[in-house]
Motif scaffolding. Sequence first.
Motif, PDB file in Angstrom:
ATOM      1  N   SER A  56       0.834  -1.209   0.000  1.00  0.00           N
ATOM      2  CA  SER A  56       0.000   0.000   0.000  1.00  0.00           C
ATOM      3  C   SER A  56       0.863   1.251   0.000  1.00  0.00           C
ATOM      4  CB  SER A  56      -0.920  -0.007   1.228  1.00  0.00           C
ATOM      5  OG  SER A  56      -1.768  -1.139   1.229  1.00  0.00           O
ATOM      6  N   CYS A  57       1.998   1.207   0.707  1.00  0.00           N
ATOM      7  CA  CYS A  57       2.902   2.362   0.733  1.00  0.00           C
ATOM      8  C   CYS A  57       3.526   2.620  -0.629  1.00  0.00           C
ATOM      9  CB  CYS A  57       3.995   2.148   1.781  1.00  0.00           C
ATOM     10  SG  CYS A  57       3.417   2.337   3.488  1.00  0.00           S
ATOM     11  N   LEU A  74       1.338   4.855  -2.478  1.00  0.00           N
ATOM     12  CA  LEU A  74       1.440   6.236  -1.993  1.00  0.00           C
ATOM     13  C   LEU A  74       2.706   6.913  -2.511  1.00  0.00           C
ATOM     14  CD1 LEU A  74       0.374   5.572   1.706  1.00  0.00           C
ATOM     15  CD2 LEU A  74      -1.018   6.641  -0.076  1.00  0.00           C
ATOM     16  N   GLY A  84       5.616   8.661   1.708  1.00  0.00           N
ATOM     17  CA  GLY A  84       4.851   7.437   1.443  1.00  0.00           C
ATOM     18  C   GLY A  84       5.106   6.324   2.432  1.00  0.00           C
ATOM     19  N   LEU A  85       6.287   6.333   3.057  1.00  0.00           N
ATOM     20  CA  LEU A  85       6.650   5.268   4.004  1.00  0.00           C
ATOM     21  C   LEU A  85       6.307   5.615   5.450  1.00  0.00           C
ATOM     22  CD1 LEU A  85      10.102   4.109   2.589  1.00  0.00           C
ATOM     23  CD2 LEU A  85       7.930   2.885   2.463  1.00  0.00           C
ATOM     24  N   PRO A  88       3.465   5.432   7.030  1.00  0.00           N
ATOM     25  CA  PRO A  88       2.690   4.363   7.701  1.00  0.00           C
ATOM     26  C   PRO A  88       3.548   3.191   8.165  1.00  0.00           C
ATOM     27  CG  PRO A  88       1.540   5.111   5.744  1.00  0.00           C
ATOM     28  CD  PRO A  88       2.899   5.740   5.701  1.00  0.00           C
ATOM     29  N   MET A  89       4.705   2.960   7.526  1.00  0.00           N
ATOM     30  CA  MET A  89       5.548   1.832   7.914  1.00  0.00           C
ATOM     31  C   MET A  89       6.182   2.037   9.293  1.00  0.00           C
ATOM     32  SD  MET A  89       5.510  -0.564   5.582  1.00  0.00           S
ATOM     33  CE  MET A  89       6.962  -1.505   6.047  1.00  0.00           C
ATOM     34  N   ASN A 124      -0.313   3.465  11.192  1.00  0.00           N
ATOM     35  CA  ASN A 124      -1.054   2.446  10.454  1.00  0.00           C
ATOM     36  C   ASN A 124      -2.156   1.868  11.336  1.00  0.00           C
ATOM     37  OD1 ASN A 124       0.148   0.250  12.081  1.00  0.00           O
ATOM     38  ND2 ASN A 124       2.028   0.779  10.964  1.00  0.00           N
ATOM     39  N   ILE A 135      -3.985   1.041   6.064  1.00  0.00           N
ATOM     40  CA  ILE A 135      -3.704   2.483   6.049  1.00  0.00           C
ATOM     41  C   ILE A 135      -4.798   3.217   6.815  1.00  0.00           C
ATOM     42  CG2 ILE A 135      -3.391   4.532   4.623  1.00  0.00           C
ATOM     43  CD1 ILE A 135      -1.127   2.595   4.289  1.00  0.00           C
ATOM     44  N   ASN A 190      -1.882  12.965   3.958  1.00  0.00           N
ATOM     45  CA  ASN A 190      -1.724  12.782   2.513  1.00  0.00           C
ATOM     46  C   ASN A 190      -2.531  13.793   1.708  1.00  0.00           C
ATOM     47  OD1 ASN A 190      -2.714  11.180  -0.168  1.00  0.00           O
ATOM     48  ND2 ASN A 190      -0.635  10.588   0.375  1.00  0.00           N
TER      49      ASN A 190
END
Length: 330
Positions: free
Chosen positions: A89-90, A93, A144-145, A147-148, A152, A174, A183
Amino acid sequence: MSSSPGIKPQEHVDLVYISIETAISLASVVGNVLVVLVVCVNRTLRNTTFSFIVSLAVADIAVGVLVIPLAIVISLGLKTQFYTCLFLSCLLLIITQSSILSLLAIAIDRYLRVKIPTRYTTIVTHGRAYVAVCFCWILSFLTGLVPMVGWNNLDAHTNLSSSNEIVCKFTTVIRLDYMVYFNFFGWVVVPLIIMITLYAEIFRVIRRQLNRRAEATCDGDRYYRKELRLAKSLSLVVFLFAVCWLPIHIINCINFFCPECYIPKFATYVGIFMSHVNSALNPMVYAFRIKQFHITLIQITHRCMLCKLAEPTPSTTITPALKEKGDVNL
């Protein structure tokens, strides 16, 4: 629309969605590969602006090669571990974020070109343009990363360990507050407002300069008319980006601020595929609105056709005059 025998209505919607996404993917890859090829072939297009356009084209190619196939896989509910699904998913993004940052870089570049035309070439060099392109991609990876590293939905899944499998859905991993506040508001709305402001100022400066015909030289008049045509084309790219991307973000906002509101799955699919179709529209804008791009694209097509016609008969050769004309034009 009636469904086929033996296929449930929802499955029919999924099949239509996958078919449309596949067509968009092919159009995006082919169109943007041609964009990169045209810039490589035509030396007059190898300027700083087209460096950012190539960066945008690379992002759009990645949409066709990675984002759309991943979106299809995620829509099918593949079972994966939580962080595997989160990483996939990332990637979506990262690549989509690089598009808007490339558009922002193009707007800044055009603004500097009309605002400080005499100092533009000394300030905006090819080296600095390449650094700016790299910066856009690095920033895309960082945003984009996010959420990692913790923002999350892992906490929402009680008693879930890293080895457990889940049905991989974008909204499962997400968080909506990340998509809405960070975002959308932070990395879509703000850049769009900046771009709209920059293009409004670009058009104001160009119109003011063109109204001073008595004071301006003939070369200056041609310069600003050329800038006006290109600014119109690039602002159209920004407009199409906003039109294509706003629906899915509006759906995310509705889901976040009004959880009890019902949004049909078909509407969500339309929002998703509109965001993806934007990648296939950009090459069409370049082809129909930028003259040098249009001419070079036609010449490449003619050369490809001549090569195919020459393949069955090895003895067939292109006349020197035609070959010389093609070399001069390209």
